[in-house]
Scaffold this motif. Structure first.
Motif, short mmCIF file in Angstrom:
data_model
loop_
_atom_site.label_atom_id
_atom_site.label_comp_id
_atom_site.label_asym_id
_atom_site.label_seq_id
_atom_site.Cartn_x
_atom_site.Cartn_y
_atom_site.Cartn_z
N ALA A 31 0.77 -1.73 -0.35
CA ALA A 31 -0.67 -0.60 0.35
C ALA A 31 0.90 1.04 -0.15
CB ALA A 31 -1.16 0.45 1.62
N LEU A 32 2.01 1.17 0.62
CA LEU A 32 2.82 2.70 1.04
C LEU A 32 3.73 2.95 -0.71
CD1 LEU A 32 4.66 2.29 4.41
CD2 LEU A 32 3.02 3.80 3.83
N ARG A 33 3.59 2.12 -1.20
CA ARG A 33 4.96 1.68 -2.63
C ARG A 33 3.20 2.08 -3.81
NH1 ARG A 33 9.16 -0.80 -3.72
NH2 ARG A 33 8.65 -1.86 -5.52
N ASP A 34 2.20 1.71 -3.62
CA ASP A 34 0.97 2.20 -4.12
C ASP A 34 1.09 3.76 -4.03
OD1 ASP A 34 0.97 0.11 -5.47
OD2 ASP A 34 -0.93 -0.84 -4.25
N ARG A 35 0.65 3.84 -2.96
CA ARG A 35 1.47 5.78 -2.62
C ARG A 35 2.41 6.39 -3.14
NH1 ARG A 35 -3.72 5.67 0.76
NH2 ARG A 35 -2.67 7.84 2.39
N GLY A 36 3.25 6.03 -3.40
CA GLY A 36 4.00 6.37 -4.17
C GLY A 36 5.60 6.80 -3.46
#
Length: 364
Positions: A31-36
């Protein structure tokens, strides 16, 4: 942000997950990666490479390290892996480190790092982790508890700076408005004594409803002695399932039985069942009463089969729509991720301010 996540090393951070901690770490990183954010996960080599994996070891196997004199080889290998990692992190440029392990070295050596660390308490205190926590100072460290129950258990060692309830991906555990036409109850999780599957088997037998079981067998002695003799037409073990198969499996049940024999720190399986619309009958232990309310679950007296059976009967009468609503209100991973993001930003700002204050003033 540049975020480093330290996982524990006993099991891979990959599907099918061995337990809730593996699933939580995977979800947090993804999720953190998906948020940039730029995320690196320090885990065993068999973990999911898509998480930005940097392998710490090969599932705690470090063949090049001499272990002939070690009394507990697995313990020593894990110790060496974390010691090597913490030394490496001293020379990295992360903005923040999130310690999601259960090991004493990351917390005891947090003060040696040039960046702040956030440690999540996923379990009650135990001797090794408690010893490490007592070694670190609060200046560069923040402690988070996954429930109010866990926070209370750690208060005498290190008060939690914040409680952030775990969350799940509600899209992966889709709502099932109708159960399977053939009635069954469901139990799933790690098949070990502390998860209490034997209580679920007894309760299901007492009310005459089939029980279907999913999860990895991690204690063969317990399984062979307490579970296997009861398997057959009325109790079926379907194996260890990935997320997609697990959601379908759980969604078809009339109720989910949660039977821990210890104070469960959170209870991701409860959140997942609710997301599927499945009411919960559970022993009132640990954080489970924080997740359930009267709209979605019935609590039973711990270790009491008759009380659990009564809770199952009550749970089967509850609304599946109310169960899903409770999951959306309480268990959504987006709330969890946003809370961690805000905490990271606060800790980074506090760290930068403390470093600025330590710079000596120059006088003309």
């Amino acid at each position: 942000m540049r975020i480093g996540i330290i996982s524990h090393l006993k099991y891979p951070i990959a599907e099918p997950f061995a337990g809730g901690l593996e699933m939580h770490t995977h979800l947090l990183a993804r999720a953190l990666r998906d948020r940039g954010h730029a995320v690196t996960v320090f885990a065993s080599s068999r973990s999911d490479a898509a998480l930005g994996l940097e392998a710490v070891c090969d599932a705690t196997a470090l063949d090049e390290v001499g272990t002939a004199e070690a009394h507990d080889v697995a313990f020593f290998k894990e110790h060496h892996a974390y010691l090597t990692l913490m030394n490496t992190l001293r020379h990295r440029d992360f903005d923040v480190i999130h310690n999601n392990s259960l090991h004493y070295l990351p917390v005891s050596l947090a003060d040696t790092l040039p960046m702040p660390m956030v440690t999540t308490f996923h379990t009650p205190p135990f001797c090794w982790l408690e010893s490490g926590v007592r070694m670190c100072s609060a200046a560069n460290h923040t402690f988070v508890a996954v429930s109010r129950s866990v926070a209370r258990l750690w208060d005498h060692v290190a008060p939690s700076d914040q409680v952030i309830l775990n969350g799940i991906d509600l899209e992966k555990f889709g709502f099932s408005p109708q159960p399977d036409p053939e009635p069954y109850l469901v139990w799933y999780g790690r098949i070990v004594p502390e998860k209490g599957l034997h209580f679920a088997i007894e309760a299901a037998r007492s009310i005459g409803v089939r029980l279907r079981v999913a999860g990895p067998i991690l204690d063969q002695v317990y399984f062979d002695g307490m579970i296997k003799p009861h398997l057959g037409d009325r109790v079926v073990h379907v194996g260890h399932l990935d997320h997609l198969a697990l959601a379908r499996f759980v969604g078809g049940a009339r109720a989910f039985l949660c039977t821990p024999t210890w104070d469960e720190p959170y209870g991701l399986v409860v959140a997942e069942a609710l997301a599927c619309g499945v009411p919960v009958a559970a022993f009132a232990r640990g954080a489970i009463p924080e997740i359930l309310d009267e709209s979605c679950g019935v609590l039973a007296t711990p270790d009491d089969v008759a009380s659990l059976a009564a809770a199952v009967r009550g749970a089967m009468r509850l609304s599946r729509y109310d169960c899903r609503r409770r999951a959306e209100q309480t268990c959504d991973a987006r709330r969890m991720i946003e809370s961690y993001e805000a905490l990271y930003n606060r800790r980074i700002a506090m760290h930068a301010e403390s470093e600025f204050c330590e710079v000596p003033l120059l006088h003309a």
